[in-house]
Write a protein that holds these residues in place. Structure first.
Motif, PDB file in Angstrom:
ATOM      1  N   LEU A   8       8.700  13.386  13.898  1.00  0.00           N
ATOM      2  CA  LEU A   8       9.128  14.766  13.713  1.00  0.00           C
ATOM      3  C   LEU A   8       9.354  15.050  12.234  1.00  0.00           C
ATOM      4  CD1 LEU A   8      11.724  15.101  16.610  1.00  0.00           C
ATOM      5  CD2 LEU A   8       9.358  15.892  16.564  1.00  0.00           C
ATOM      6  N   LEU A   9       9.303  16.318  11.880  1.00  0.00           N
ATOM      7  CA  LEU A   9       9.593  16.801  10.531  1.00  0.00           C
ATOM      8  C   LEU A   9       8.816  16.036   9.467  1.00  0.00           C
ATOM      9  CD1 LEU A   9      13.411  17.380  11.021  1.00  0.00           C
ATOM     10  CD2 LEU A   9      11.587  19.090  11.117  1.00  0.00           C
ATOM     11  N   ASN A  10       9.525  15.482   8.468  1.00  0.00           N
ATOM     12  CA  ASN A  10       8.851  14.836   7.336  1.00  0.00           C
ATOM     13  C   ASN A  10       8.860  13.316   7.457  1.00  0.00           C
ATOM     14  OD1 ASN A  10      11.574  14.473   6.905  1.00  0.00           O
ATOM     15  ND2 ASN A  10      11.467  14.775   4.708  1.00  0.00           N
ATOM     16  N   ARG A  11       8.800  12.811   8.673  1.00  0.00           N
ATOM     17  CA  ARG A  11       8.837  11.367   8.870  1.00  0.00           C
ATOM     18  C   ARG A  11       7.426  10.797   8.996  1.00  0.00           C
ATOM     19  NH1 ARG A  11      13.317  13.423  11.024  1.00  0.00           N
ATOM     20  NH2 ARG A  11      15.297  12.485  10.407  1.00  0.00           N
ATOM     21  N   VAL A  12       7.297   9.515   8.603  1.00  0.00           N
ATOM     22  CA  VAL A  12       6.005   8.841   8.581  1.00  0.00           C
ATOM     23  C   VAL A  12       6.143   7.508   9.322  1.00  0.00           C
ATOM     24  CG1 VAL A  12       4.244   7.863   7.073  1.00  0.00           C
ATOM     25  CG2 VAL A  12       5.501   9.895   6.333  1.00  0.00           C
ATOM     26  N   ASN A  37       5.339  -4.946  -0.689  1.00  0.00           N
ATOM     27  CA  ASN A  37       5.844  -4.237   0.473  1.00  0.00           C
ATOM     28  C   ASN A  37       4.977  -3.009   0.726  1.00  0.00           C
ATOM     29  OD1 ASN A  37       7.599  -4.141   2.574  1.00  0.00           O
ATOM     30  ND2 ASN A  37       9.232  -3.144   1.445  1.00  0.00           N
ATOM     31  N   SER A  38       3.927  -3.188   1.502  1.00  0.00           N
ATOM     32  CA  SER A  38       3.006  -2.097   1.761  1.00  0.00           C
ATOM     33  C   SER A  38       2.774  -1.955   3.255  1.00  0.00           C
ATOM     34  CB  SER A  38       1.682  -2.335   1.038  1.00  0.00           C
ATOM     35  OG  SER A  38       1.086  -3.525   1.491  1.00  0.00           O
ATOM     36  N   GLY A  39       2.176  -0.847   3.621  1.00  0.00           N
ATOM     37  CA  GLY A  39       1.891  -0.608   5.019  1.00  0.00           C
ATOM     38  C   GLY A  39       0.813   0.441   5.191  1.00  0.00           C
ATOM     39  N   LYS A  40       0.327   0.547   6.411  1.00  0.00           N
ATOM     40  CA  LYS A  40      -0.711   1.512   6.758  1.00  0.00           C
ATOM     41  C   LYS A  40      -0.069   2.624   7.570  1.00  0.00           C
ATOM     42  CE  LYS A  40      -5.346   0.981   7.021  1.00  0.00           C
ATOM     43  NZ  LYS A  40      -5.889   1.186   5.818  1.00  0.00           N
ATOM     44  N   VAL A  41      -0.309   3.863   7.159  1.00  0.00           N
ATOM     45  CA  VAL A  41       0.253   5.029   7.855  1.00  0.00           C
ATOM     46  C   VAL A  41      -0.454   5.194   9.198  1.00  0.00           C
ATOM     47  CG1 VAL A  41       0.596   7.521   7.774  1.00  0.00           C
ATOM     48  CG2 VAL A  41       0.865   6.160   5.693  1.00  0.00           C
ATOM     49  N   VAL A  42       0.341   5.213  10.258  1.00  0.00           N
ATOM     50  CA  VAL A  42      -0.191   5.324  11.615  1.00  0.00           C
ATOM     51  C   VAL A  42      -0.114   6.772  12.111  1.00  0.00           C
ATOM     52  CG1 VAL A  42       0.118   4.540  13.996  1.00  0.00           C
ATOM     53  CG2 VAL A  42       0.445   2.951  12.105  1.00  0.00           C
ATOM     54  N   ALA A  43       0.982   7.459  11.779  1.00  0.00           N
ATOM     55  CA  ALA A  43       1.171   8.846  12.215  1.00  0.00           C
ATOM     56  C   ALA A  43       2.130   9.546  11.263  1.00  0.00           C
ATOM     57  CB  ALA A  43       1.726   8.889  13.633  1.00  0.00           C
ATOM     58  N   VAL A  44       1.983  10.866  11.137  1.00  0.00           N
ATOM     59  CA  VAL A  44       2.872  11.650  10.274  1.00  0.00           C
ATOM     60  C   VAL A  44       3.382  12.872  11.031  1.00  0.00           C
ATOM     61  CG1 VAL A  44       1.757  10.926   8.129  1.00  0.00           C
ATOM     62  CG2 VAL A  44       0.968  12.980   9.274  1.00  0.00           C
ATOM     63  N   GLY A  45       4.563  13.319  10.626  1.00  0.00           N
ATOM     64  CA  GLY A  45       5.114  14.549  11.180  1.00  0.00           C
ATOM     65  C   GLY A  45       4.462  15.759  10.524  1.00  0.00           C
ATOM     66  N   ALA A  46       4.805  16.941  10.997  1.00  0.00           N
ATOM     67  CA  ALA A  46       4.208  18.173  10.479  1.00  0.00           C
ATOM     68  C   ALA A  46       4.742  18.539   9.098  1.00  0.00           C
ATOM     69  CB  ALA A  46       4.475  19.312  11.449  1.00  0.00           C
ATOM     70  N   GLY A  47       5.937  18.088   8.773  1.00  0.00           N
ATOM     71  CA  GLY A  47       6.550  18.443   7.493  1.00  0.00           C
ATOM     72  C   GLY A  47       7.888  19.118   7.739  1.00  0.00           C
ATOM     73  N   THR A  48       8.469  19.607   6.654  1.00  0.00           N
ATOM     74  CA  THR A  48       9.761  20.277   6.749  1.00  0.00           C
ATOM     75  C   THR A  48       9.647  21.663   6.139  1.00  0.00           C
ATOM     76  OG1 THR A  48      12.115  19.995   6.316  1.00  0.00           O
ATOM     77  CG2 THR A  48      10.620  19.309   4.575  1.00  0.00           C
ATOM     78  N   ASP A  88       9.248  10.974   4.323  1.00  0.00           N
ATOM     79  CA  ASP A  88       8.158  11.143   3.369  1.00  0.00           C
ATOM     80  C   ASP A  88       8.620  10.862   1.936  1.00  0.00           C
ATOM     81  OD1 ASP A  88       5.594  11.896   2.387  1.00  0.00           O
ATOM     82  OD2 ASP A  88       6.333  13.926   2.025  1.00  0.00           O
ATOM     83  N   ASP A  89       9.808  11.339   1.569  1.00  0.00           N
ATOM     84  CA  ASP A  89      10.260  11.160   0.185  1.00  0.00           C
ATOM     85  C   ASP A  89      10.785   9.759  -0.098  1.00  0.00           C
ATOM     86  OD1 ASP A  89      12.368  11.790   1.871  1.00  0.00           O
ATOM     87  OD2 ASP A  89      13.447  12.988   0.414  1.00  0.00           O
ATOM     88  N   ASP A  90      10.878   8.880   0.924  1.00  0.00           N
ATOM     89  CA  ASP A  90      11.249   7.480   0.697  1.00  0.00           C
ATOM     90  C   ASP A  90      10.043   6.617   0.315  1.00  0.00           C
ATOM     91  OD1 ASP A  90      13.904   7.942   1.235  1.00  0.00           O
ATOM     92  OD2 ASP A  90      13.776   7.334   3.335  1.00  0.00           O
ATOM     93  N   ILE A  91       8.827   7.087   0.637  1.00  0.00           N
ATOM     94  CA  ILE A  91       7.616   6.332   0.323  1.00  0.00           C
ATOM     95  C   ILE A  91       7.355   6.421  -1.177  1.00  0.00           C
ATOM     96  CG2 ILE A  91       5.126   6.261   0.682  1.00  0.00           C
ATOM     97  CD1 ILE A  91       5.691   7.116   3.587  1.00  0.00           C
ATOM     98  N   LEU A  92       7.115   5.258  -1.795  1.00  0.00           N
ATOM     99  CA  LEU A  92       7.024   5.185  -3.244  1.00  0.00           C
ATOM    100  C   LEU A  92       5.682   5.621  -3.812  1.00  0.00           C
ATOM    101  CD1 LEU A  92       8.823   1.759  -3.644  1.00  0.00           C
ATOM    102  CD2 LEU A  92       9.812   4.036  -3.840  1.00  0.00           C
ATOM    103  N   GLY A  93       4.612   5.466  -3.050  1.00  0.00           N
ATOM    104  CA  GLY A  93       3.284   5.863  -3.542  1.00  0.00           C
ATOM    105  C   GLY A  93       2.204   5.396  -2.605  1.00  0.00           C
ATOM    106  N   THR A  94       0.962   5.744  -2.949  1.00  0.00           N
ATOM    107  CA  THR A  94      -0.182   5.296  -2.169  1.00  0.00           C
ATOM    108  C   THR A  94      -0.947   4.248  -2.979  1.00  0.00           C
ATOM    109  OG1 THR A  94      -1.552   7.113  -2.993  1.00  0.00           O
ATOM    110  CG2 THR A  94      -0.452   7.445  -0.888  1.00  0.00           C
ATOM    111  N   LEU A  95      -1.558   3.317  -2.287  1.00  0.00           N
ATOM    112  CA  LEU A  95      -2.329   2.246  -2.923  1.00  0.00           C
ATOM    113  C   LEU A  95      -3.809   2.493  -2.700  1.00  0.00           C
ATOM    114  CD1 LEU A  95      -0.127  -0.734  -1.696  1.00  0.00           C
ATOM    115  CD2 LEU A  95      -0.193   0.203  -4.001  1.00  0.00           C
TER     116      LEU A  95
END
Length: 97
Positions: A8-12, A37-48, A88-95
């Motif tokens: 939901l919202l801005n969660r990843v 410490n990396s990961g693959k995005v599986v699903a995202v919320g619609a935003g806030t 979303d704002d806790d994620i540091l960047g994309t690789l």
């Protein structure tokens, strides 16, 4: 039946990438050398929404490889797989390669 979690919202929803502990030749790697410490995005919320009601979309998309903070996120287990839920704002960047 397999469950699917849609944040939901801005969660990843992220599946953490576990780096190999040894090379193809069988040489064991130090834990420090493999720790990214990396990961693959599986699903995202619609935003806030901002104060005016405009939708601010999530800055990453499904399939992105992201750099994660050392601590944080909420652990979620779906079936036999383990995922982590971040804002979303806790994620540091994309690789990128």
């Amino acid at each position: 039946m397999a469950k699917r979690l849609i944040p939901l919202l801005n969660r990843v929803l992220v599946e953490k990438i576990v780096p190999p502990s040894k090379t193809h030749a069988g040489i064991l790697l130090l834990e420090k050398a493999t720790k990214l410490n990396s990961g693959k995005v599986v699903a995202v919320g619609a935003g806030t929404h901002d104060k005016e009601g405009k939708l601010i979309p999530v800055s990453v998309k499904e399939g992105d490889t992201v750099l994660l903070p050392e601590y944080g996120g909420t652990q979620v287990k779906l079936g036999d797989k383990e995922y982590h839920l971040y804002r979303d704002d806790d994620i540091l960047g994309t690789l990128h390669d």
